[in-house]
Scaffold this motif. Structure first.
Motif, PDB file in Angstrom:
ATOM      1  N   ARG A   1       6.285  -7.508   4.668  1.00 33.39           N
ATOM      2  CA  ARG A   1       5.617  -8.808   4.556  1.00 33.39           C
ATOM      3  C   ARG A   1       5.729  -9.298   3.118  1.00 33.39           C
ATOM      4  O   ARG A   1       5.667  -8.509   2.190  1.00 33.39           O
ATOM      5  CB  ARG A   1       4.158  -8.690   4.954  1.00 33.39           C
ATOM      6  N   GLY A   2       5.895 -10.576   2.962  1.00 37.53           N
ATOM      7  CA  GLY A   2       5.974 -11.155   1.627  1.00 37.53           C
ATOM      8  C   GLY A   2       7.390 -11.195   1.089  1.00 37.53           C
ATOM      9  O   GLY A   2       7.652 -11.844   0.098  1.00 37.53           O
TER      10      GLY A   2
ATOM     11  N   LEU B   1       4.686   3.873   9.218  1.00 39.91           N
ATOM     12  CA  LEU B   1       5.141   2.700   8.480  1.00 39.91           C
ATOM     13  C   LEU B   1       4.138   2.364   7.377  1.00 39.91           C
ATOM     14  O   LEU B   1       2.937   2.614   7.538  1.00 39.91           O
ATOM     15  CB  LEU B   1       5.297   1.511   9.423  1.00 39.91           C
ATOM     16  N   PRO B   2       4.618   1.794   6.262  1.00 39.65           N
ATOM     17  CA  PRO B   2       3.678   1.384   5.217  1.00 39.65           C
ATOM     18  C   PRO B   2       2.831   0.214   5.704  1.00 39.65           C
ATOM     19  O   PRO B   2       3.206  -0.503   6.639  1.00 39.65           O
ATOM     20  CB  PRO B   2       4.590   0.983   4.058  1.00 39.65           C
ATOM     21  N   SER B   3       1.709   0.003   5.068  1.00 37.69           N
ATOM     22  CA  SER B   3       0.777  -1.041   5.509  1.00 37.69           C
ATOM     23  C   SER B   3       1.367  -2.442   5.433  1.00 37.69           C
ATOM     24  O   SER B   3       0.952  -3.328   6.181  1.00 37.69           O
ATOM     25  CB  SER B   3      -0.510  -0.968   4.692  1.00 37.69           C
TER      26      SER B   3
ATOM     27  N   TRP C   1       2.590   5.539   1.113  1.00 39.85           N
ATOM     28  CA  TRP C   1       3.457   5.592   2.287  1.00 39.85           C
ATOM     29  C   TRP C   1       4.235   6.885   2.293  1.00 39.85           C
ATOM     30  O   TRP C   1       4.941   7.215   1.359  1.00 39.85           O
ATOM     31  CB  TRP C   1       4.410   4.399   2.302  1.00 39.85           C
ATOM     32  N   LYS C   2       4.113   7.650   3.350  1.00 36.24           N
ATOM     33  CA  LYS C   2       4.835   8.904   3.512  1.00 36.24           C
ATOM     34  C   LYS C   2       5.520   8.882   4.884  1.00 36.24           C
ATOM     35  O   LYS C   2       4.927   9.251   5.884  1.00 36.24           O
ATOM     36  CB  LYS C   2       3.881  10.086   3.407  1.00 36.24           C
ATOM     37  N   PRO C   3       6.786   8.397   4.935  1.00 34.41           N
ATOM     38  CA  PRO C   3       7.452   8.257   6.232  1.00 34.41           C
ATOM     39  C   PRO C   3       7.677   9.583   6.928  1.00 34.41           C
ATOM     40  O   PRO C   3       7.859   9.633   8.134  1.00 34.41           O
ATOM     41  CB  PRO C   3       8.782   7.590   5.884  1.00 34.41           C
TER      42      PRO C   3
END
Length: 140
Positions: A130-131, A105-107, A6-8
């Motif tokens: 999520r999670g 956004l990250p996956s 993840w690279k915002p």
């Protein structure tokens, strides 16, 4: 385990726009007087509430701000209106006109969970993961 993919800060705009921002006169105009889209400064971090994006938008009315999530990107657009009036400016350092900011956004971001609050000139966007697991992001 940290999500290292993840690279915002991946900037989603045209490289020519970035060059124009470097030449910024502070008015939302380039040196030729042509209008361009400016980029407000932002902080991105993660806390117990999720991913947090804070964008500086002083002087921008709420009705001039649009936030959307599309194709894995958080997009913020709007406009800071030029105050105008019958005045003679001696300095003009604030940036006016349209602005845009986008973040990948990250996956595991729950894209349907975005919340937004504009208070004291700071737009705060929160995106849950999520999670519900809290993650530590390691710098690369």
């Amino acid at each position: 385990m940290a999500n290292r993919n993840w690279k915002p800060w991946v900037h989603l705009s045209d490289p020519q726009d970035a060059l124009e921002r470097l030449m910024d006169t502070g008015t939302g105009l380039d040196r030729a007087g042509k209008a361009y889209v400016w980029t407000p400064p932002a902080d991105v971090f993660e806390d117990e509430s999720g991913l947090v994006f804070r964008i500086e938008l002083p002087g921008v009315p709420l009705e001039h701000v649009q936030v959307e999530v599309r194709q894995g990107a958080l997009n913020i657009r709007g406009e800071r209106p030029f105050p105008g009036g019958d005045v003679a400016y001696h300095a003009l350092e604030l940036t006016y006109g349209p602005f845009s900011r986008s973040f990948m956004l990250p996956s595991d971001a729950a894209q349907e969970s975005v919340s937004a609050v504009l208070k004291d000139g700071i737009l705060t966007l929160t995106v849950q993961r999520r999670g519900g697991t809290q993650r530590r992001i390691e710098p690369e």
